[in-house]
Design an enzyme around this catalytic site. Structure first.
Site, PDB file in Angstrom:
ATOM      1  N   ASP A  37       0.969  -1.243  -0.051  1.00 63.73           N
ATOM      2  CA  ASP A  37       0.125   0.213  -0.010  1.00 63.73           C
ATOM      3  C   ASP A  37       0.783   1.454   0.077  1.00 63.73           C
ATOM      4  OD1 ASP A  37      -2.333   1.374  -0.076  1.00 63.73           O
ATOM      5  OD2 ASP A  37      -2.654   1.270   2.179  1.00 63.73           O
ATOM      6  N   HIS A  54       2.486   3.535  -8.856  1.00 60.67           N
ATOM      7  CA  HIS A  54       2.344   2.098  -9.291  1.00 60.67           C
ATOM      8  C   HIS A  54       3.352   1.282  -9.823  1.00 60.67           C
ATOM      9  CE1 HIS A  54      -1.612   2.518  -7.408  1.00 60.67           C
ATOM     10  NE2 HIS A  54      -2.135   3.324  -8.393  1.00 60.67           N
ATOM     11  N   LEU A 148      10.067 -20.799  -4.389  1.00 61.00           N
ATOM     12  CA  LEU A 148       8.969 -19.904  -3.641  1.00 61.00           C
ATOM     13  C   LEU A 148       8.000 -19.738  -4.552  1.00 61.00           C
ATOM     14  CD1 LEU A 148       9.598 -16.781  -1.599  1.00 61.00           C
ATOM     15  CD2 LEU A 148       8.578 -16.209  -3.968  1.00 61.00           C
TER      16      LEU A 148
END
Ligand code: IPE
Ligand code: IPE
Ligand code: MG
Length: 257
Positions: A37, A54, A148
């Protein structure tokens, strides 16, 4: 793996080296979830349009993924777009939907080199074709990787997930596949979109907001929560390792003593 880690240490700046030494490699959280965020505020602070935030935030994803991979995190879930984010101005939504098309071609080779597997948690319906194509392509290309799992929560909402799960349970009861008495926590989990993943051990949220914003509501019942004031584009490996170290110092009691 230790060799690789030592090799990495040598090339790192002092603070990260120091923080790596604080990590106990046998107590690394299996699943870390991050609410990325603060992109918009990061941009605003610099006099840039929100979308620049962004873009900058996107650039940060690989770095944190690599750090997580290096210390042995198994699953990294990144909240990229919520079911509520459709409320944003169309231009911003469009920009966000185009990011996977940019992110994957740019980063996929290195992710593959590092044995990372991509997956997605969220609703495919509603996403533009090009967004889906980019992410599905990356999922396909990395499907045999065993390292991962980089799990993007995209068009995801915790309440929607639970309602969809309950609807499915009711259907299964009607069809005789599920007995009402059989419904327990494990069975409930099996109706969630993350049924094949462990629950997050650690949840990180950047940007100073102290809320969950509809993220993994069922799954984080006993997750450790860690917050930082840093906006997502300025979140560093060093902060990530600090979160891990603090997680390792906490006592998880699960209601016990
Ligand atoms: C997080 O940054 C990214 C998404 C929600 C897609 P924001 O866009 O929420 O940035 P702020 O919180 O407005 O600063
Ligand atoms: C949560 O951030 C969603 C993502 C990071 C993708 P928001 O910025 O949408 O959350 P609120 O609106 O501050 O609760
Ligand atoms: Mg926000």
């Amino acid at each position: 793996m230790v060799f690789k880690l030592v090799k990495e240490w040598l090339g790192r700046s002092k603070p990260v080296k120091a923080e790596l030494q604080d990590i106990e490699l046998d107590k690394v959280p299996a699943h870390v979830a991050i609410i990325m965020d603060g992109n918009g505020r990061w941009a605003k602070q610099r006099g840039l349009p929100r979308v620049a935030g962004h873009h900058s935030g996107m650039k940060n994803v690989k770095k944190i993924t690599m750090a997580a991979n290096q210390i042995g995190v198994k699953v990294l879930t990144m909240y990229a777009f919520s079911t509520e984010n459709w409320k944003r101005p169309k231009e911003e939504v469009d920009f966000l939907m185009k990011l996977p098309q940019e992110f994957f071609p740019l980063e996929i080779e290195e992710l593959i080199e590092n044995n990372v597997r991509i997956r997605m948690t969220g609703w495919r319906e509603g996403l533009p074709e090009y967004t889906l194509k980019a992410i599905e392509g990356a999922i396909e290309r990395t499907k045999d990787n065993t390292g991962l799992i980089l799990n993007f929560a995209l068009n995801y909402g915790g309440r929607k997930e639970m309602i969809a799960g309950v609807q499915e349970m009711i259907r299964d009861v009607h069809s005789g596949k599920l007995q009402v008495e059989e419904l327990d926590e494990n069975r409930f989990s099996s109706y969630m979109l993350t049924s094949d993943l462990p629950d997050p051990d650690l949840l990180i949220r950047t940007s100073g907001e102290l809320r969950l914003s509809n993220f993994l509501l069922w799954q984080i019942a006993y997750s450790e929560l860690w917050f930082t004031e840093a906006y997502w584009p300025e979140f560093t490996e060093s902060l990530f390792l600090q979160a891990i170290a603090e997680y390792q110092r906490r006592g998880r009691r699960y209601g016990g003593v």
